[in-house]
Design a protein around this motif. Structure first.
Motif: not given
Length: 282
Positions: A167-177
């Protein structure tokens, strides 16, 4: 919700749901899903079949495509270690989508995710695969025209997640399509949440994208969601949500009251207000 049936020492699970919609004078629409999953100690394969009727039109949320049957197979597998890396998880998957009469293909995808989890429950993941999508009728995406046809190509992503218990917590996503309608999409997704005691949570999430389509100007998009959740009791919850979308040049305010009157059964009361900011707030 049709509930779940468990067999073979409760390791084989059969579950499903059915949904009905009717808005105004529109025809009655339906959707449904059946899933079979084996819950092994280190391997949990599953097969899911979902059908969406041509008239299915939920008032809250949306469906990506109607009048289709989608079949998805997954086979998550994991193992544990004693060092700094606590767990390795591999999730191969295959998905096929066809028209509801099974006559025409709509999409196909095959790929895999690989996740490493540390002793402090941080996770790092990579994903890759191949996707093919059939556009039956031309449309616009973020104001850019997309012609009817079949679009195929690879995709890849890199993700980082903090421990959900933090607490707190989080996320990060990087993508290519590279399967993005004949062009390419670069995207970043971020989320975070913080708790204040046992009854209050504030969450925020956002997605920013750069869209590159043939013979079209480069376009950037942004979507943001934020709001608190208040747990009045273990069965009564209130959600307040604000949404901003640069493509629609507008936002949305939503208030939702959820009452869990029976285990696995919920009653929702939802109020929604749409706002536009192009040429001034309205």
């Amino acid at each position: 919700d049709l509930g779940a049936v468990r067999l073979l020492d409760r390791r084989l699970e059969l579950a499903g749901f059915a949904s009905l919609t009717q808005t105004g004078g529109a025809p009655l629409g339906d959707s449904g899903q059946l899933r079979v999953r084996y819950q092994g100690k280190s391997w949990q394969p599953s097969l899911t079949v979902r059908r969406v009727d041509a008239d299915f039109d939920p008032a809250v949320g949306f469906v990506r495509r109607r009048d289709v049957i989608t079949t998805t197979a997954q086979a998550p597998w994991w193992t544990f270690f004693k060092g700094a890396i606590a767990r390795l998880q591999v999730v191969p998957s295959v998905s096929l989508e066809r028209s509801a009469d099974l006559a025409d293909p709509r999409s196909a995808e095959a790929g895999a995710e690989v996740w490493l989890q540390g002793r402090t429950n941080w996770q790092v993941g990579v994903e890759g695969g191949w996707r093919s999508d059939v556009v039956v009728s031309g449309f616009d995406v973020a104001g850019l025209p997309v012609a009817a046809g079949t679009y195929s190509g690879p995709y890849a992503a890199l993700a980082l997640r903090s421990a959900s218990q933090r607490n707190p917590n989080g996320s990060l996503t990087l993508s290519v399509d590279d399967a993005f309608f004949g062009g390419r999409r670069y995207r970043a997704d971020v989320s975070a949440q913080i708790y204040a005691g046992a009854h209050f949570r504030f969450a925020v999430s956002g997605a920013a994208a750069r869209l590159v389509l043939p013979a079209q100007p480069v376009t950037h998009t942004l979507a943001v969601n934020a709001g608190p959740t208040v747990a009045v009791s273990t069965t009564l919850f209130m959600d307040l949500l604000a949404q901003l979308n640069s493509v629609e040049e507008g936002g949305r305010g939503l208030a939702r009251l959820r009452w869990r009157y029976w285990p696995g059964s919920d009653l929702f009361v939802v109020y929604q207000e749409d706002l536009g900011y192009a040429g001034g707030l309205h």
